[in-house]
Design a protein around this motif. Sequence first.
Motif, PDB file in Angstrom:
ATOM      1  N   CYS A  19       0.818  -1.219   0.000  1.00  0.00           N
ATOM      2  CA  CYS A  19       0.000   0.000   0.000  1.00  0.00           C
ATOM      3  C   CYS A  19       0.851   1.268   0.000  1.00  0.00           C
ATOM      4  CB  CYS A  19      -0.959  -0.009   1.184  1.00  0.00           C
ATOM      5  SG  CYS A  19      -2.222  -1.269   1.000  1.00  0.00           S
ATOM      6  N   THR A  20       2.154   1.155   0.228  1.00  0.00           N
ATOM      7  CA  THR A  20       2.998   2.340   0.055  1.00  0.00           C
ATOM      8  C   THR A  20       3.649   2.292  -1.323  1.00  0.00           C
ATOM      9  OG1 THR A  20       4.606   1.141   1.377  1.00  0.00           O
ATOM     10  CG2 THR A  20       3.524   2.968   2.435  1.00  0.00           C
ATOM     11  N   PHE A  21       4.387   1.216  -1.602  1.00  0.00           N
ATOM     12  CA  PHE A  21       5.093   1.169  -2.883  1.00  0.00           C
ATOM     13  C   PHE A  21       4.138   1.018  -4.065  1.00  0.00           C
ATOM     14  CE2 PHE A  21       8.534   0.934  -0.031  1.00  0.00           C
ATOM     15  CZ  PHE A  21       9.618   1.467  -0.715  1.00  0.00           C
ATOM     16  N   GLY A  22       2.932   0.531  -3.777  1.00  0.00           N
ATOM     17  CA  GLY A  22       1.914   0.496  -4.823  1.00  0.00           C
ATOM     18  C   GLY A  22       1.623   1.885  -5.358  1.00  0.00           C
ATOM     19  N   PHE A  23       1.806   2.886  -4.497  1.00  0.00           N
ATOM     20  CA  PHE A  23       1.588   4.269  -4.931  1.00  0.00           C
ATOM     21  C   PHE A  23       2.890   4.935  -5.369  1.00  0.00           C
ATOM     22  CE2 PHE A  23      -2.102   3.530  -2.209  1.00  0.00           C
ATOM     23  CZ  PHE A  23      -3.110   4.042  -2.997  1.00  0.00           C
ATOM     24  N   LEU A  24       4.006   4.517  -4.748  1.00  0.00           N
ATOM     25  CA  LEU A  24       5.277   5.214  -4.982  1.00  0.00           C
ATOM     26  C   LEU A  24       6.014   4.732  -6.215  1.00  0.00           C
ATOM     27  CD1 LEU A  24       6.597   5.252  -1.285  1.00  0.00           C
ATOM     28  CD2 LEU A  24       5.621   7.175  -2.532  1.00  0.00           C
ATOM     29  N   VAL A  25       5.858   3.454  -6.560  1.00  0.00           N
ATOM     30  CA  VAL A  25       6.667   2.870  -7.634  1.00  0.00           C
ATOM     31  C   VAL A  25       6.358   3.570  -8.962  1.00  0.00           C
ATOM     32  CG1 VAL A  25       5.055   1.043  -8.354  1.00  0.00           C
ATOM     33  CG2 VAL A  25       7.509   0.656  -8.514  1.00  0.00           C
ATOM     34  N   GLY A 172      -6.317 -12.465 -23.784  1.00  0.00           N
ATOM     35  CA  GLY A 172      -7.339 -13.017 -24.669  1.00  0.00           C
ATOM     36  C   GLY A 172      -6.700 -13.617 -25.919  1.00  0.00           C
ATOM     37  N   GLN A 173      -7.566 -13.935 -26.891  1.00  0.00           N
ATOM     38  CA  GLN A 173      -7.087 -14.549 -28.129  1.00  0.00           C
ATOM     39  C   GLN A 173      -5.976 -13.709 -28.757  1.00  0.00           C
ATOM     40  OE1 GLN A 173      -9.850 -14.519 -31.409  1.00  0.00           O
ATOM     41  NE2 GLN A 173      -9.540 -16.714 -31.724  1.00  0.00           N
ATOM     42  N   GLY A 174      -4.918 -14.371 -29.178  1.00  0.00           N
ATOM     43  CA  GLY A 174      -3.855 -13.659 -29.879  1.00  0.00           C
ATOM     44  C   GLY A 174      -2.670 -13.322 -29.012  1.00  0.00           C
ATOM     45  N   SER A 175      -2.808 -13.412 -27.655  1.00  0.00           N
ATOM     46  CA  SER A 175      -1.627 -13.156 -26.826  1.00  0.00           C
ATOM     47  C   SER A 175      -1.140 -14.479 -26.248  1.00  0.00           C
ATOM     48  CB  SER A 175      -1.940 -12.159 -25.722  1.00  0.00           C
ATOM     49  OG  SER A 175      -2.818 -12.728 -24.793  1.00  0.00           O
ATOM     50  N   GLU A 176       0.133 -14.498 -25.905  1.00  0.00           N
ATOM     51  CA  GLU A 176       0.741 -15.752 -25.465  1.00  0.00           C
ATOM     52  C   GLU A 176       0.866 -15.817 -23.950  1.00  0.00           C
ATOM     53  OE1 GLU A 176       3.373 -17.925 -27.385  1.00  0.00           O
ATOM     54  OE2 GLU A 176       2.129 -17.660 -29.176  1.00  0.00           O
ATOM     55  N   GLY A 177       0.595 -16.983 -23.399  1.00  0.00           N
ATOM     56  CA  GLY A 177       0.865 -17.228 -21.989  1.00  0.00           C
ATOM     57  C   GLY A 177      -0.016 -16.430 -21.058  1.00  0.00           C
ATOM     58  N   ASN A 178       0.357 -16.452 -19.788  1.00  0.00           N
ATOM     59  CA  ASN A 178      -0.398 -15.726 -18.772  1.00  0.00           C
ATOM     60  C   ASN A 178       0.221 -14.348 -18.573  1.00  0.00           C
ATOM     61  OD1 ASN A 178      -1.376 -14.668 -16.336  1.00  0.00           O
ATOM     62  ND2 ASN A 178      -1.836 -16.710 -15.570  1.00  0.00           N
ATOM     63  N   PRO A 179      -0.517 -13.285 -18.895  1.00  0.00           N
ATOM     64  CA  PRO A 179       0.057 -11.956 -18.840  1.00  0.00           C
ATOM     65  C   PRO A 179       0.470 -11.544 -17.430  1.00  0.00           C
ATOM     66  CG  PRO A 179      -2.305 -11.827 -19.147  1.00  0.00           C
ATOM     67  CD  PRO A 179      -1.930 -13.271 -19.257  1.00  0.00           C
ATOM     68  N   GLY A 180      -0.180 -12.120 -16.415  1.00  0.00           N
ATOM     69  CA  GLY A 180       0.165 -11.755 -15.047  1.00  0.00           C
ATOM     70  C   GLY A 180       1.469 -12.384 -14.597  1.00  0.00           C
ATOM     71  N   ILE A 181       1.785 -13.568 -15.146  1.00  0.00           N
ATOM     72  CA  ILE A 181       2.927 -14.300 -14.621  1.00  0.00           C
ATOM     73  C   ILE A 181       4.155 -14.184 -15.511  1.00  0.00           C
ATOM     74  CG2 ILE A 181       3.763 -16.584 -13.962  1.00  0.00           C
ATOM     75  CD1 ILE A 181       0.842 -17.248 -13.240  1.00  0.00           C
ATOM     76  N   ASN A 182       3.986 -14.493 -16.804  1.00  0.00           N
ATOM     77  CA  ASN A 182       5.195 -14.493 -17.623  1.00  0.00           C
ATOM     78  C   ASN A 182       5.110 -13.523 -18.798  1.00  0.00           C
ATOM     79  OD1 ASN A 182       3.354 -15.804 -19.132  1.00  0.00           O
ATOM     80  ND2 ASN A 182       4.364 -17.803 -19.098  1.00  0.00           N
ATOM     81  N   GLY A 183       4.143 -12.618 -18.752  1.00  0.00           N
ATOM     82  CA  GLY A 183       4.026 -11.663 -19.850  1.00  0.00           C
ATOM     83  C   GLY A 183       5.255 -10.770 -19.915  1.00  0.00           C
ATOM     84  N   LYS A 184       5.704 -10.522 -21.131  1.00  0.00           N
ATOM     85  CA  LYS A 184       6.875  -9.652 -21.280  1.00  0.00           C
ATOM     86  C   LYS A 184       6.480  -8.210 -20.998  1.00  0.00           C
ATOM     87  CE  LYS A 184       8.701 -12.526 -24.935  1.00  0.00           C
ATOM     88  NZ  LYS A 184       7.367 -13.099 -25.275  1.00  0.00           N
ATOM     89  N   ASP A 185       5.162  -7.954 -21.005  1.00  0.00           N
ATOM     90  CA  ASP A 185       4.720  -6.575 -20.837  1.00  0.00           C
ATOM     91  C   ASP A 185       4.640  -6.139 -19.374  1.00  0.00           C
ATOM     92  OD1 ASP A 185       2.854  -8.530 -20.700  1.00  0.00           O
ATOM     93  OD2 ASP A 185       1.212  -7.384 -21.565  1.00  0.00           O
ATOM     94  N   LEU A 186       4.922  -7.064 -18.438  1.00  0.00           N
ATOM     95  CA  LEU A 186       4.863  -6.641 -17.038  1.00  0.00           C
ATOM     96  C   LEU A 186       6.209  -6.068 -16.617  1.00  0.00           C
ATOM     97  CD1 LEU A 186       3.282  -6.275 -14.505  1.00  0.00           C
ATOM     98  CD2 LEU A 186       3.820  -8.592 -13.835  1.00  0.00           C
ATOM     99  N   ASP A 187       6.181  -4.810 -16.233  1.00  0.00           N
ATOM    100  CA  ASP A 187       7.367  -4.075 -15.845  1.00  0.00           C
ATOM    101  C   ASP A 187       8.039  -4.732 -14.637  1.00  0.00           C
ATOM    102  OD1 ASP A 187       8.805  -1.459 -16.138  1.00  0.00           O
ATOM    103  OD2 ASP A 187       8.213  -1.344 -14.030  1.00  0.00           O
ATOM    104  N   PRO A 188       9.375  -4.893 -14.639  1.00  0.00           N
ATOM    105  CA  PRO A 188      10.059  -5.543 -13.509  1.00  0.00           C
ATOM    106  C   PRO A 188       9.823  -4.831 -12.173  1.00  0.00           C
ATOM    107  CG  PRO A 188      11.641  -4.875 -15.218  1.00  0.00           C
ATOM    108  CD  PRO A 188      10.294  -4.561 -15.736  1.00  0.00           C
ATOM    109  N   ALA A 189       9.743  -3.496 -12.207  1.00  0.00           N
ATOM    110  CA  ALA A 189       9.499  -2.758 -10.954  1.00  0.00           C
ATOM    111  C   ALA A 189       8.107  -3.084 -10.417  1.00  0.00           C
ATOM    112  CB  ALA A 189       9.641  -1.263 -11.188  1.00  0.00           C
ATOM    113  N   MET A 190       7.145  -3.280 -11.324  1.00  0.00           N
ATOM    114  CA  MET A 190       5.781  -3.597 -10.889  1.00  0.00           C
ATOM    115  C   MET A 190       5.692  -5.000 -10.318  1.00  0.00           C
ATOM    116  SD  MET A 190       3.376  -1.827 -13.746  1.00  0.00           S
ATOM    117  CE  MET A 190       1.893  -2.522 -13.063  1.00  0.00           C
ATOM    118  N   ARG A 191       6.490  -5.903 -10.910  1.00  0.00           N
ATOM    119  CA  ARG A 191       6.541  -7.264 -10.375  1.00  0.00           C
ATOM    120  C   ARG A 191       6.940  -7.272  -8.904  1.00  0.00           C
ATOM    121  NH1 ARG A 191       7.782 -11.534 -14.725  1.00  0.00           N
ATOM    122  NH2 ARG A 191       7.737  -9.960 -16.335  1.00  0.00           N
ATOM    123  N   LEU A 192       7.863  -6.366  -8.542  1.00  0.00           N
ATOM    124  CA  LEU A 192       8.382  -6.314  -7.177  1.00  0.00           C
ATOM    125  C   LEU A 192       7.327  -5.848  -6.177  1.00  0.00           C
ATOM    126  CD1 LEU A 192      12.021  -4.943  -7.416  1.00  0.00           C
ATOM    127  CD2 LEU A 192      11.252  -7.220  -6.768  1.00  0.00           C
TER     128      LEU A 192
END
Lengths: 226, 65
Positions: A19-25, A172-192
Amino acid sequence: MLRKSWWKILSFLLLVYTCTFGFLVKVPKLDDRMQESIRNFFFHVPMWFSMMVLFTVSVIYSIKYLRNPLRKHDHYAKAYAATGTLLGVLGITTGAIWANYQWGAPWSGDPKQNGAAIAILIYFAYFVLRGSLTDEEKQSRVGAVFNVFAFFMLFPTLWILPRLTESLHPGGQGSEGNPGINGKDLDPAMRLVFWPAVIGWTLLAVWITTLKIRIELLKDKQEQHA
Amino acid sequence: MHNRKHYLLSVLAMFMALVANAQEQTDVMRSNGKIYVVMVVVLVILLGLFVYVWRVDKKISRLEK
């Protein structure tokens, strides 16, 4: 495990961090369609992840009950299903708020929204079914069987069908894998922030569940003494 | 009991000093569209939730004894 406190403190620390870094990151801007609302990812998505964990624990105890009908197992299964359903309701509500500002309407009949609604309704039916039986042993047994069905319905409704069609949700259709877990579009800082959030919310949900279980166990004890 | 009262009072005084200070200058709390005000609100809610769950936990522990 039921009465230890280190993991309760851990859950508190992880959620304060969320609840802090969720806003600060710093979040990626991309085409700026999401703006700051992408931060909902730290709050809305962990609801579903912890729901999934709790339903899994619940079904394990239901299977345990079917193999060895101890009342204790049924208390566990019921309590975990209850908290899991609460998380699902919170997930669908927060999703509708987010969708209203991102997709233009709280409910767009998106395949994942529909699937989630069906999944939650099946768990509502679990409690209705239990409530409609007066004999406690029947409640436990029929409940356990239904819980297995409810759990396996989560896979088509949440994991498979929304992926087969066009969806407003990522994945959805047309994207690969699970976007929450291994999506390339998830920013590394957000993962943390995201993963500690998932663990923190899950631990809090488990804590609340253990309280419900302990009350049921106390009631059992009282009955034995009476 | 007396000690705890003193502690609460000093925390309150510190908090009030912080608020008074905030009104005088443009600080972190007012930056970025005042988003950090929301952050503090969320933290207070979280804290309240945890205190509540913790107390229910203690009460059940007492019943178990």
